[in-house]
Design a protein around this motif. Structure first.
Motif, PDB file in Angstrom:
ATOM      1  N   GLY A 176       0.784  -1.236   0.000  1.00 50.41           N
ATOM      2  CA  GLY A 176       0.000   0.000   0.000  1.00 50.41           C
ATOM      3  C   GLY A 176       0.807   1.272   0.000  1.00 50.41           C
ATOM      4  O   GLY A 176       0.332   2.306   0.487  1.00 50.41           O
ATOM      5  N   GLU A 177       2.014   1.247  -0.570  1.00 50.91           N
ATOM      6  CA  GLU A 177       2.891   2.415  -0.501  1.00 50.91           C
ATOM      7  C   GLU A 177       2.509   3.526  -1.475  1.00 50.91           C
ATOM      8  O   GLU A 177       2.400   4.710  -1.098  1.00 50.91           O
ATOM      9  N   GLU A 178       2.328   3.159  -2.743  1.00 57.56           N
ATOM     10  CA  GLU A 178       2.218   4.154  -3.806  1.00 57.56           C
ATOM     11  C   GLU A 178       1.088   5.166  -3.599  1.00 57.56           C
ATOM     12  O   GLU A 178       1.331   6.384  -3.665  1.00 57.56           O
ATOM     13  N   VAL A 195      10.664   3.550   3.978  1.00 57.72           N
ATOM     14  CA  VAL A 195      11.665   2.580   4.406  1.00 57.72           C
ATOM     15  C   VAL A 195      11.841   1.564   3.286  1.00 57.72           C
ATOM     16  O   VAL A 195      10.915   0.793   2.978  1.00 57.72           O
ATOM     17  N   ALA A 196      12.989   1.593   2.660  1.00 59.36           N
ATOM     18  CA  ALA A 196      13.274   0.691   1.550  1.00 59.36           C
ATOM     19  C   ALA A 196      14.769   0.741   1.261  1.00 59.36           C
ATOM     20  O   ALA A 196      15.458   1.685   1.675  1.00 59.36           O
ATOM     21  N   SER A 197      15.261  -0.263   0.548  1.00 57.39           N
ATOM     22  CA  SER A 197      16.649  -0.224   0.108  1.00 57.39           C
ATOM     23  C   SER A 197      16.783   0.858  -0.962  1.00 57.39           C
ATOM     24  O   SER A 197      15.784   1.271  -1.571  1.00 57.39           O
ATOM     25  N   PRO A 198      18.003   1.337  -1.209  1.00 56.60           N
ATOM     26  CA  PRO A 198      18.168   2.363  -2.247  1.00 56.60           C
ATOM     27  C   PRO A 198      17.608   1.917  -3.598  1.00 56.60           C
ATOM     28  O   PRO A 198      16.968   2.707  -4.305  1.00 56.60           O
ATOM     29  N   VAL A 204      10.353   2.510  -6.709  1.00 50.22           N
ATOM     30  CA  VAL A 204       9.030   2.982  -6.283  1.00 50.22           C
ATOM     31  C   VAL A 204       8.813   4.423  -6.729  1.00 50.22           C
ATOM     32  O   VAL A 204       7.757   4.774  -7.272  1.00 50.22           O
ATOM     33  N   LEU A 205       9.819   5.277  -6.536  1.00 53.60           N
ATOM     34  CA  LEU A 205       9.687   6.680  -6.927  1.00 53.60           C
ATOM     35  C   LEU A 205       9.474   6.820  -8.434  1.00 53.60           C
ATOM     36  O   LEU A 205       8.661   7.631  -8.887  1.00 53.60           O
ATOM     37  N   GLU A 214       8.421  16.810  -7.111  1.00 51.43           N
ATOM     38  CA  GLU A 214       7.570  16.140  -6.125  1.00 51.43           C
ATOM     39  C   GLU A 214       8.237  14.864  -5.613  1.00 51.43           C
ATOM     40  O   GLU A 214       8.173  14.562  -4.412  1.00 51.43           O
ATOM     41  N   ARG A 215       8.870  14.109  -6.495  1.00 49.46           N
ATOM     42  CA  ARG A 215       9.574  12.891  -6.056  1.00 49.46           C
ATOM     43  C   ARG A 215      10.707  13.226  -5.086  1.00 49.46           C
ATOM     44  O   ARG A 215      10.988  12.463  -4.158  1.00 49.46           O
TER      45      ARG A 215
END
Length: 314
Positions: A176-178, A195-198, A204-205, A214-215
């Motif tokens: 449910g991140e986006e 919270v995520a790896s690089p 995701v971005l 915005e990103r």
């Protein structure tokens, strides 16, 4: 009716519930013929609006100026308003520890002492997820004086949660991140952390329907680099980044410069007034807008603007 009657108390509860900062101004002493009485109360909002009663238009103008200053500092203040000269004889406010005395030429012989209490709600941090990091954030946040709103899924986060929040941290490991990230950016949440790896964070971005600016508002990996490894350490690094962001933006959030921190001098009576939407002003007599403590001073000015322009020049 008492100034602390239910309507004003209900308004305070409403503002607090919406995480809106304000100042409670209470008259603690009045020397006649002041129109206010001990116990009279008003609320001063960050945009300069005054709700309630603590005296006439001139006293209210002084309360507005000083209340907005306490809202930014976060420190309570005893305000003394008197028609007499201040102690240094210059007419300028006299500042002491915890108190300020202001000469108000508009008062008709009365004197007021008003206690200004800034009420700034605890910053709200919305945490999405049920991971160990999310649980650590929920445990550590209250220790710092933050109000933590926990949500296990995107459906548990309301627009009101985001609109009244200083931070959103997503620690749901891909669930449910986006949609929440997009909503938070568009709601103007000051801090947004994922919270995520690089590598996963970048992916995701890239998939979000946002522009580059915005990103850039989304922190991923979330948290300051302190070599954190455990869930608790990562939570500490995230909260440190939240603190950094909230402190940097606190003045803008609590009192916008165009309505909260700009002052002007009334050309008629010489009072310092706060420039707010509700402050009387006039564009008569030249290119420069003039601001006034009350409609009476504005009317006096508009009868002969040239007179006050000459006084300024001298």
């Amino acid at each position: 009716m008492s100034p602390t009657a239910p309507p004003l108390e209900a308004r305070m509860a409403e503002l607090t519930g919406r995480h809106v900062p304000f100042v409670k101004a209470t008259v603690v002493r009045a020397r006649r013929p002041a129109s206010a009485r001990p116990g009279d109360t008003a609320l001063v909002l960050a945009d300069g609006r005054v709700e309630g009663f603590v005296g006439g238009a001139c006293a209210e103008a002084t309360v507005r100026v000083q209340a907005l200053r306490t809202l930014r500092s976060g420190e309570s203040l005893l305000l003394r308003i008197s028609p007499e000269e201040t102690a240094d004889g210059t007419g300028e406010p006299v500042v002491e520890e915890g108190a300020v005395s202001v000469a108000n030429p508009c008062l008709s012989g009365g004197e007021l002492e008003i206690f200004l209490e800034p009420l700034r709600p605890a910053p709200r941090v919305v945490v999405l997820g049920e991971s160990p990091i999310a649980r650590a954030l929920a445990a550590f946040g209250p220790v710092l004086g933050y109000e933590i709103t926990e949500a296990s899924g995107a459906d548990g986060i309301t627009p009101e949660d985001l609109a009244g929040s200083q931070a959103l941290v997503i620690a749901s490991h891909g669930r449910g991140e986006e949609p929440v990230l997009v909503s938070a950016v568009r709601a103007g949440v000051p801090y947004i952390g994922l919270v995520a790896s690089p590598r996963r964070g970048a992916a995701v971005l890239d998939a979000l329907p946002l522009d580059a600016e915005e990103r850039a508002r989304i922190h991923t990996p979330a948290g300051l680099w302190i070599g954190a490894r455990t869930p608790g350490e990562i939570a500490v690094s995230i909260l440190a980044e939240v603190i950094q962001t909230v402190r940097e933006l606190s003045v803008e959030v609590e009192a916008p410069p165009e309505t909260g921190s700009v002052t002007a001098v009334d050309p008629v009576c010489g009072m310092t007034v706060s420039v707010a939407d509700s402050t009387p002003y006039s564009d008569e007599g030249g290119d420069e807008r003039r601001w006034f403590c009350c409609a009476g001073c504005r009317a006096t000015y508009e009868t002969d603007p040239a007179r006050y322009a000459k006084a300024d020049a001298s």
